[in-house]
Design an enzyme around this catalytic site. Structure first.
Site, PDB file in Angstrom:
ATOM      1  N   SER A 130     -31.233  30.593  35.355  1.00 12.61           N
ATOM      2  CA  SER A 130     -32.612  30.966  35.672  1.00 12.61           C
ATOM      3  C   SER A 130     -32.716  31.561  37.057  1.00 12.61           C
ATOM      4  O   SER A 130     -32.014  31.166  37.974  1.00 12.61           O
ATOM      5  CB  SER A 130     -33.526  29.743  35.604  1.00 12.61           C
ATOM      6  OG  SER A 130     -34.801  30.120  36.098  1.00 12.61           O
ATOM      7  N   LYS A 185     -32.641  25.088  29.461  1.00  9.32           N
ATOM      8  CA  LYS A 185     -33.174  26.387  29.909  1.00  9.32           C
ATOM      9  C   LYS A 185     -34.430  26.744  29.120  1.00  9.32           C
ATOM     10  O   LYS A 185     -35.400  27.286  29.659  1.00  9.32           O
ATOM     11  CB  LYS A 185     -32.103  27.485  29.756  1.00  9.32           C
ATOM     12  CG  LYS A 185     -32.594  28.894  30.086  1.00  9.32           C
ATOM     13  CD  LYS A 185     -32.867  29.073  31.570  1.00  9.32           C
ATOM     14  CE  LYS A 185     -33.772  30.206  31.975  1.00  9.32           C
ATOM     15  NZ  LYS A 185     -33.560  31.522  31.487  1.00  9.32           N
ATOM     16  N   HIS A 188     -37.184  24.710  30.479  1.00  3.62           N
ATOM     17  CA  HIS A 188     -37.524  25.327  31.775  1.00  3.62           C
ATOM     18  C   HIS A 188     -38.461  26.511  31.544  1.00  3.62           C
ATOM     19  O   HIS A 188     -39.485  26.660  32.216  1.00  3.62           O
ATOM     20  CB  HIS A 188     -36.219  25.768  32.459  1.00  3.62           C
ATOM     21  CG  HIS A 188     -36.395  26.754  33.582  1.00  3.62           C
ATOM     22  ND1 HIS A 188     -36.765  28.062  33.382  1.00  3.62           N
ATOM     23  CD2 HIS A 188     -36.264  26.611  34.922  1.00  3.62           C
ATOM     24  CE1 HIS A 188     -36.844  28.690  34.540  1.00  3.62           C
ATOM     25  NE2 HIS A 188     -36.539  27.824  35.494  1.00  3.62           N
ATOM     26  N   ASN A 189     -38.115  27.371  30.591  1.00  3.38           N
ATOM     27  CA  ASN A 189     -38.940  28.556  30.337  1.00  3.38           C
ATOM     28  C   ASN A 189     -40.316  28.179  29.786  1.00  3.38           C
ATOM     29  O   ASN A 189     -41.316  28.823  30.101  1.00  3.38           O
ATOM     30  CB  ASN A 189     -38.228  29.502  29.370  1.00  3.38           C
ATOM     31  CG  ASN A 189     -37.132  30.285  30.058  1.00  3.38           C
ATOM     32  OD1 ASN A 189     -36.621  29.864  31.095  1.00  3.38           O
ATOM     33  ND2 ASN A 189     -36.742  31.408  29.498  1.00  3.38           N
ATOM     34  N   GLU A 192     -42.283  27.199  32.635  1.00  6.19           N
ATOM     35  CA  GLU A 192     -42.604  28.448  33.366  1.00  6.19           C
ATOM     36  C   GLU A 192     -43.815  29.148  32.718  1.00  6.19           C
ATOM     37  O   GLU A 192     -44.725  29.607  33.416  1.00  6.19           O
ATOM     38  CB  GLU A 192     -41.361  29.342  33.333  1.00  6.19           C
ATOM     39  CG  GLU A 192     -41.502  30.687  33.981  1.00  6.19           C
ATOM     40  CD  GLU A 192     -40.228  31.534  33.757  1.00  6.19           C
ATOM     41  OE1 GLU A 192     -39.115  31.035  33.992  1.00  6.19           O
ATOM     42  OE2 GLU A 192     -40.373  32.698  33.336  1.00  6.19           O
TER      43      GLU A 192
HETATM   44  N1  LIG Z   1     -34.086  39.399  32.522  1.00  6.18           N
HETATM   45  C1  LIG Z   1     -34.235  38.175  33.024  1.00  6.18           C
HETATM   46  O1  LIG Z   1     -35.004  37.913  33.969  1.00  6.18           O
HETATM   47  C2  LIG Z   1     -33.417  37.046  32.456  1.00  6.18           C
HETATM   48  C3  LIG Z   1     -33.409  35.816  33.097  1.00  6.18           C
HETATM   49  C4  LIG Z   1     -32.600  34.806  32.612  1.00  6.18           C
HETATM   50  C5  LIG Z   1     -31.849  35.021  31.484  1.00  6.18           C
HETATM   51  N2  LIG Z   1     -31.903  36.221  30.844  1.00  6.18           N
HETATM   52  C6  LIG Z   1     -31.062  36.391  29.648  1.00  6.18           C
HETATM   53  O2  LIG Z   1     -29.879  37.067  30.050  1.00  6.18           O
HETATM   54  C7  LIG Z   1     -29.400  37.909  28.993  1.00  6.18           C
HETATM   55  C8  LIG Z   1     -29.314  39.352  29.489  1.00  6.18           C
HETATM   56  O3  LIG Z   1     -30.607  39.738  29.877  1.00  6.18           O
HETATM   57  P1  LIG Z   1     -30.917  41.195  30.444  1.00  6.18           P
HETATM   58  O4  LIG Z   1     -32.390  41.235  30.686  1.00  6.18           O
HETATM   59  O5  LIG Z   1     -29.998  41.498  31.554  1.00  6.18           O
HETATM   60  O6  LIG Z   1     -30.478  42.158  29.236  1.00  6.18           O
HETATM   61  P2  LIG Z   1     -31.036  42.312  27.727  1.00  6.18           P
HETATM   62  O7  LIG Z   1     -31.995  43.427  27.696  1.00  6.18           O
HETATM   63  O8  LIG Z   1     -31.457  41.009  27.187  1.00  6.18           O
HETATM   64  O9  LIG Z   1     -29.689  42.754  26.971  1.00  6.18           O
HETATM   65  C9  LIG Z   1     -29.095  44.009  27.226  1.00  6.18           C
HETATM   66  C10 LIG Z   1     -27.582  43.884  27.252  1.00  6.18           C
HETATM   67  O10 LIG Z   1     -27.097  43.427  25.990  1.00  6.18           O
HETATM   68  C11 LIG Z   1     -26.159  44.402  25.493  1.00  6.18           C
HETATM   69  N3  LIG Z   1     -26.194  44.420  24.034  1.00  6.18           N
HETATM   70  C12 LIG Z   1     -27.274  44.459  23.236  1.00  6.18           C
HETATM   71  N4  LIG Z   1     -26.916  44.461  21.941  1.00  6.18           N
HETATM   72  C13 LIG Z   1     -25.544  44.432  21.928  1.00  6.18           C
HETATM   73  C14 LIG Z   1     -24.573  44.417  20.893  1.00  6.18           C
HETATM   74  N5  LIG Z   1     -24.920  44.402  19.603  1.00  6.18           N
HETATM   75  N6  LIG Z   1     -23.276  44.394  21.264  1.00  6.18           N
HETATM   76  C15 LIG Z   1     -22.914  44.390  22.555  1.00  6.18           C
HETATM   77  N7  LIG Z   1     -23.780  44.397  23.581  1.00  6.18           N
HETATM   78  C16 LIG Z   1     -25.086  44.419  23.258  1.00  6.18           C
HETATM   79  C17 LIG Z   1     -26.627  45.695  26.083  1.00  6.18           C
HETATM   80  O11 LIG Z   1     -25.617  46.660  26.017  1.00  6.18           O
HETATM   81  P3  LIG Z   1     -26.006  48.234  25.983  1.00  6.18           P
HETATM   82  O12 LIG Z   1     -26.153  48.642  27.405  1.00  6.18           O
HETATM   83  O13 LIG Z   1     -24.886  48.871  25.306  1.00  6.18           O
HETATM   84  O14 LIG Z   1     -27.299  48.361  25.213  1.00  6.18           O
HETATM   85  C18 LIG Z   1     -26.930  45.241  27.500  1.00  6.18           C
HETATM   86  O15 LIG Z   1     -25.774  45.047  28.255  1.00  6.18           O
HETATM   87  C19 LIG Z   1     -30.388  37.704  27.835  1.00  6.18           C
HETATM   88  O16 LIG Z   1     -29.933  36.686  26.992  1.00  6.18           O
HETATM   89  C20 LIG Z   1     -31.653  37.274  28.541  1.00  6.18           C
HETATM   90  O17 LIG Z   1     -32.522  36.554  27.707  1.00  6.18           O
HETATM   91  C21 LIG Z   1     -32.647  37.235  31.312  1.00  6.18           C
END
Ligand SMILES: NC(=O)c1ccc[n+]([C@@H]2O[C@H](COP(=O)([O-])OP(=O)(O)OC[C@H]3O[C@@H](n4cnc5c(N)ncnc54)[C@H](OP(=O)(O)O)[C@@H]3O)[C@@H](O)[C@H]2O)c1
Length: 476
Positions: A130, A185, A188-189, A192
């Site tokens: 987080s 987590k 937590h969300n 939030e």
């Molecule tokens: N954003 C936040 O504030 C936050 C906070 C905590 C946790 N998280 C969690 O962290 C994770 C990443 O979050 P994010 O916001 O950085 O990105 P995201 O938008 O959730 O995911 C995008 C990423 O996933 C890849 N991806 C999607 N489909 C795929 C597939 N079929 N095969 C391989 N790769 C694939 C994408 O690759 P491409 O570039 O090729 O599309 C990209 O690298 C998620 O689980 C999210 O819930 C996010």
């Protein structure tokens, strides 16, 4: 040669992945990175300029470029993408290798994947991270679930990238086996969601009942942040409200559409509560508030048909408190809502923990949420003390008395909102939860009577042991 290979592999270079990799590399660990879309990897490598980060353009290249046993972090979109990546990785993995899912996966998926991979001799961990983009770069709060063996092995690395609690210790803990980290987590969300909704309700009241402009409301929040509500979310609320629009005149907040989006975790936490029979109305209403906000056109249409404006006119400016009284009402109401959101979340965690045999240390969660994460707040210091003395938080007398003392403010604020037709789902549900919990005689006896009447569901009595059924048609 193995010593030229990277310490770990990392898959997924969206916003979270890019920042987390930079964080890891800055602590002296070498990382080989891969992203499904190669152009993103190329662009990232050009911009980060770190000798600790090396690119891979296929999963087999990635696996070949890291030390054995392989430790690979996944930070890809939660859901099917995680399964797809695991399936593609499997031919390149051997017994003893490990995968760490750092994304927001559903804990049930994590349980399933743990089971599947453990059978193949692969260590698997579901790690709750987080802190958003900034936390990923400078130090998130980390809820480690899954293999304890893996935790012990990677603890030094993960500790080095996490934030710090109020005492300066790393905001990292081992939560429990299989899905426990992702469950924590998720909760937590959910908390939030509730905190953000409560904050928006305070803003709503100040805007629509007290007719304050965004900068005045920002000043209220900046002031609140100096007291017991001191927290990341209250602090950034003042910043968001003060932000000027760079496209037109005025404040940006007045131009943002009132339709809130959501990803999975908010609804998952409510589903989990429904499944295990835990009251979670405060957190769930925060999810519903977002769902309801999506019906913008219906809201516009019904506003014209309703008598809301008359109600507002009639109650306008009647006996409204002065600014000092208002500050206390808002502060107390937010505090009660925040505390009760944590209480409900912790109650759910305790239930899930017992069901899954996880042995989650709630006090550790109040510690690791003190830094790096979105819900970091001063009140976690108190909550840590309370969780150390009593498992069922609401039964902690000191905590209960503190909340009880602030309830009159919340009651007054809720009445004021009702008379202005102002919906405050989280604040009003906090009051509803509190009032339910302090009532020894709820009307559920009638529900039991009705159930027994039409379905012979039986009932228990207040005056003797046993299970009873009545022939309700018999008028005697
Ligand atoms: N954003 C936040 O504030 C936050 C906070 C905590 C946790 N998280 C969690 O962290 C994770 C990443 O979050 P994010 O916001 O950085 O990105 P995201 O938008 O959730 O995911 C995008 C990423 O996933 C890849 N991806 C999607 N489909 C795929 C597939 N079929 N095969 C391989 N790769 C694939 C994408 O690759 P491409 O570039 O090729 O599309 C990209 O690298 C998620 O689980 C999210 O819930 C996010």
């Amino acid at each position: 040669m193995d010593n030229q290979k990277a310490d770990i592999g990392f898959i997924g270079l969206a916003v979270m992945g890019q920042n987390l990799v930079q964080n890891i590399a800055s602590k002296g660990f070498s990382v080989a990175v891969y992203n499904r879309t190669a152009a993103i990897t190329r662009e990232y490598i050009e911009t980060v300029d770190s000798e600790n980060i090396s690119p891979a353009y296929s999963l087999s290249d990635l696996c070949n470029s890291i030390k054995s046993p392989k430790r690979i972090m996944l930070m890809v979109k939660a859901g099917e993408a995680v399964d797809e990546v695991i399936d593609q990785l499997l031919p390149n993995l051997h017994k003893g290798d490990a995968l760490l899912d750092m994304g927001n996966s559903n804990y049930k998926d994590t349980q399933r994947r743990t089971h599947q991979l453990t059978e193949k001799g692969i260590l698997y961990s579901g790690v709750g991270v987080s802190g958003g983009e900034e936390g990923a770069l400078n130090g998130p709060s980390i809820m480690f679930g899954g293999s304890k063996e893996l935790f012990t092995e990677v603890e030094a690395l993960i500790k080095s990238i996490s934030a710090m609690d109020f005492q300066g210790a790393a905001t990292l803990t081992y939560v429990g086996p299989d899905g426990a980290g992702h469950y924590a987590k998720m909760v937590h969300n959910g908390i939030e969601y509730a905190m953000m909704q409560a904050i928006s309700e305070a803003y709503f009241l100040l805007r629509d009942v007290f007719h304050k402009d965004p900068s005045e409301i920002a000043a209220v929040f900046a002031n609140l942040n100096e007291g017991p509500l001191n927290s990341y979310l209250i602090q950034i609320t003042a910043d968001v409200l003060n932000k000027r629009d760079d496209l037109t005149e005025g404040f940006l907040i007045d131009k943002i559409l009132d339709v809130a989006e959501q990803k999975g975790t908010g609804s998952w936490v409510s589903i989990s509560a429904l499944e295990n029979g835990t009251a979670l109305n405060i957190l769930t209403e925060a999810v519903f508030a977002r769902s309801l906000s999506a019906d913008k056109q219906t809201r516009i249409k019904l506003a014209e048909l309703s008598t809301k404006n008359e109600l507002e006119k009639n109650s306008r400016d009647k006996n409204l408190p002065d600014d000092k009284q208002l500050h206390k009402l808002v502060e107390d109401s937010l505090l009660v809502s925040f505390y009760l959101a944590f209480i409900q979340g912790f109650h759910l965690l305790a239930k899930a923990e017992a069901e899954n045999n996880w042995q989650i240390n709630l006090s550790e969660l109040t510690r690791i949420w003190q830094g790096g994460c979105i819900i970091r707040a001063e009140l976690l210091k108190d909550l840590k003390r309370y969780t150390e003395t009593k498992a069922v938080l609401i039964e902690n007398e000191e905590l209960f008395k503190m909340i009880n003392g602030k309830i009159p403010s919340l009651r007054e604020l809720a009445l004021m909102a009702t008379s202005h037709a102002l919906p405050l789902p989280v604040m009003q549900n906090s009051l509803l939860y509190f009032d339910s919990m302090i009532n020894p005689n709820l009307p559920t006896n009638l529900i039991q009577g009705l159930r027994d009447y039409f379905g012979a569901h039986t009932y228990k009595r207040t005056d003797r042991e046993g299970i009873f059924h009545t022939n309700w048609d018999d008028q005697n």
